[in-house]
Scaffold this active site. Structure first.
Site, PDB file in Angstrom:
ATOM      1  N   LEU A   1       0.682  -1.034  -0.335  1.00  0.00           N
ATOM      2  CA  LEU A   1       0.018   0.003  -0.296  1.00  0.00           C
ATOM      3  C   LEU A   1       1.147   1.312   0.064  1.00  0.00           C
ATOM      4  O   LEU A   1       0.982   2.219  -0.951  1.00  0.00           O
ATOM      5  CB  LEU A   1      -1.121   0.315   1.623  1.00  0.00           C
ATOM      6  CG  LEU A   1      -1.194   0.941   1.664  1.00  0.00           C
ATOM      7  CD1 LEU A   1      -2.674   1.556   0.199  1.00  0.00           C
ATOM      8  CD2 LEU A   1      -2.684   1.196   3.134  1.00  0.00           C
ATOM      9  N   ALA A   2       1.825   1.379   0.853  1.00  0.00           N
ATOM     10  CA  ALA A   2       2.249   1.764   1.214  1.00  0.00           C
ATOM     11  C   ALA A   2       3.464   2.769  -0.301  1.00  0.00           C
ATOM     12  O   ALA A   2       3.661   3.740  -0.735  1.00  0.00           O
ATOM     13  CB  ALA A   2       2.844   2.765   2.012  1.00  0.00           C
ATOM     14  N   ASP A   3       4.161   1.653  -0.725  1.00  0.00           N
ATOM     15  CA  ASP A   3       5.040   1.664  -2.326  1.00  0.00           C
ATOM     16  C   ASP A   3       3.966   2.022  -3.593  1.00  0.00           C
ATOM     17  O   ASP A   3       4.335   3.165  -3.788  1.00  0.00           O
ATOM     18  CB  ASP A   3       5.655   0.527  -2.230  1.00  0.00           C
ATOM     19  CG  ASP A   3       6.554  -0.086  -1.697  1.00  0.00           C
ATOM     20  OD1 ASP A   3       7.028   0.370  -1.605  1.00  0.00           O
ATOM     21  OD2 ASP A   3       6.281  -0.814  -0.421  1.00  0.00           O
ATOM     22  N   GLY A   4       2.777   1.550  -3.151  1.00  0.00           N
ATOM     23  CA  GLY A   4       1.809   1.983  -3.969  1.00  0.00           C
ATOM     24  C   GLY A   4       1.523   3.235  -4.274  1.00  0.00           C
ATOM     25  O   GLY A   4       1.578   4.406  -5.129  1.00  0.00           O
TER      26      GLY A   4
ATOM     27  N   ALA B   1       4.250   5.439  -5.267  1.00  0.00           N
ATOM     28  CA  ALA B   1       4.645   5.630  -6.574  1.00  0.00           C
ATOM     29  C   ALA B   1       3.553   6.357  -7.609  1.00  0.00           C
ATOM     30  O   ALA B   1       4.026   7.368  -8.076  1.00  0.00           O
ATOM     31  CB  ALA B   1       4.115   4.248  -7.012  1.00  0.00           C
TER      32      ALA B   1
END
Length: 396
Positions: A165-168, A171
């Protein structure tokens, strides 16, 4: 072609925020050149379930990219990197702060090669601050942002999501940043670098939780699928027993339609429940009534009743039911694309949808270094003999 046709992106990232950003840009038509270490490929290549010997995750996160190898830490590879930078519009990296500089690759050096270059730097904590040198992944950002603390049942532990979630979110914020920087370059002719973190985008989305504490002294607690700010809202089990639905009545008019759908006209006509604060005060009562009504009806009857009342409701899908949904199929939410071995792989389609320049999934994640000779030979004009020498020395 996509709206970013003609934009060239260098992807220096590794699982996951940086490469997700470049995947988004590639879906929208940008030419993405994925740079990986000759002997240590992107971790995404081995991430998650394998299908016919290759990662399903890589096939998607590596899509619409040309894959080359280059050891960025070797000075002998600097002319190759400079040649790529000279021809690029955007560079995306997500190394720990200071890593590029340790290798002698600085923003000032990049600007000297290409003054119009845009550099997106995504890291756990940012390029400055006490934590800048600490390692971090999306899970830590989900924890430190406050997201995990408010997620879960009231009597259970904090919950981390089952996906990046945080990576997405980082991004997507990174993609917004580079698109804004492209517009700035169009106006001024100047490039710039962007400092993006894993924790700040998710913290921005739950900002009300921190504002609530700073101004009211209240620490938000876990409440499962219910909201302390809005009623009705929740997840409910139907009489089908294996089928759950999600329901939300965030606006006043919608909430009253929800109440009428379960036969509670008396509540819908009650002035105390006409606004959200009043419904929040009686949230437990409303929640129990909805759970009882929905639990006594089969899932199709529940969906039909609420939709007839123009009240938002949806079935809580698992992967099997999501892929079979008729609406998703009608919109081509999933598309099948052949990988380099000719195997047809189902991936999610390009989004958002553009009327004139829709973009496409042109290619799935390619093999490690599969485009090195083509990119370096055709784009940079490096002779075959020189490529062989660079390969022998471990630079590519």
């Amino acid at each position: 072609m996509g709206p970013l046709d003609g934009v060239r992106v260098l992807d220096m990232g590794n699982l996951a925020a940086g490469p997700i950003t470049t995947t988004l840009l590639g879906d929208l038509g940008a030419e993405v050149i994925k740079i990986e270490h000759p002997r240590v490929p992107d971790s995404a290549r081995g991430y998650g379930p394998q299908y016919r010997g290759r990662s399903l995750y890589w096939r998607s996160i590596g899509r619409n990219k040309r894959c080359v190898t280059l050891d960025l830490s070797q000075p002998e590879g600097r002319p190759v990197l400079d040649a790529l930078l000279e021809r690029a519009d955007i560079v995306v990296e997500n190394f720990r702060p200071g890593t590029l500089e340790k290798w002698g690759i600085t923003w000032e050096g990049m600007q000297a090669v290409n003054p119009g270059l845009i550099l997106l730097r995504t890291s756990a904590y940012g390029q400055e601050g006490p934590y800048r040198g600490y390692p971090g992944f999306g899970s830590i950002a989900e924890a430190m942002s406050g997201y995990a603390f408010i997620t879960g049942e009231p009597d259970g532990p904090p919950q981390l999501p089952q996906f990046p979630l945080a990576d997405g979110l980082a991004a997507y914020m990174g993609a917004v940043g580079v698109l804004a920087a492209l517009q700035h370059r169009t106006v001024t002719g100047r490039g710039q670098w962007i400092d993006n973190t894993l924790y700040e985008p998710i913290m921005r989305l739950i900002e009300i939780v921190n504002m609530e504490y700073r101004h009211l002294g209240t620490v938000r607690q876990r409440s499962g699928s219910r909201l302390v700010d809005s009623s009705p809202r929740g997840a409910y089990l139907t009489a089908t027993k294996d089928a759950w639905v999600a329901l939300s009545g965030s606006s006043n008019a919608t909430a009253l339609r929800v109440l009428r759908a379960i036969g509670r006209d008396d509540w819908a006509d009650d002035p105390d429940l006409a606004t959200n604060p009043g419904r929040v005060r009686r949230s437990d009562e409303i929640h129990r009534a909805l759970a009882d009504w929905i639990g006594a009806h089969e899932v199709e009857d529940v969906l039909a009743t609420f939709r007839a009342a123009d009240a938002p409701i949806g079935r809580i899908y698992d992967a099997s039911t999501a892929t079979e949904d008729s609406h998703f199929r009608a919109r081509d939410t999933f598309v099948e694309v052949a990988d380099d071995d000719g195997e047809m792989i189902s991936v999610q389609n390009v989004m958002p949808r553009f009327s004139e320049t829709p973009g496409a999934v042109r290619r799935l994640g390619a093999a490690h270094g599969s485009d090195t000779d083509e990119v370096y030979g055709e784009l940079l004009g490096i002779a075959a003999e020189r490529l062989a020498a660079l390969r022998a020395s471990g630079v590519i």
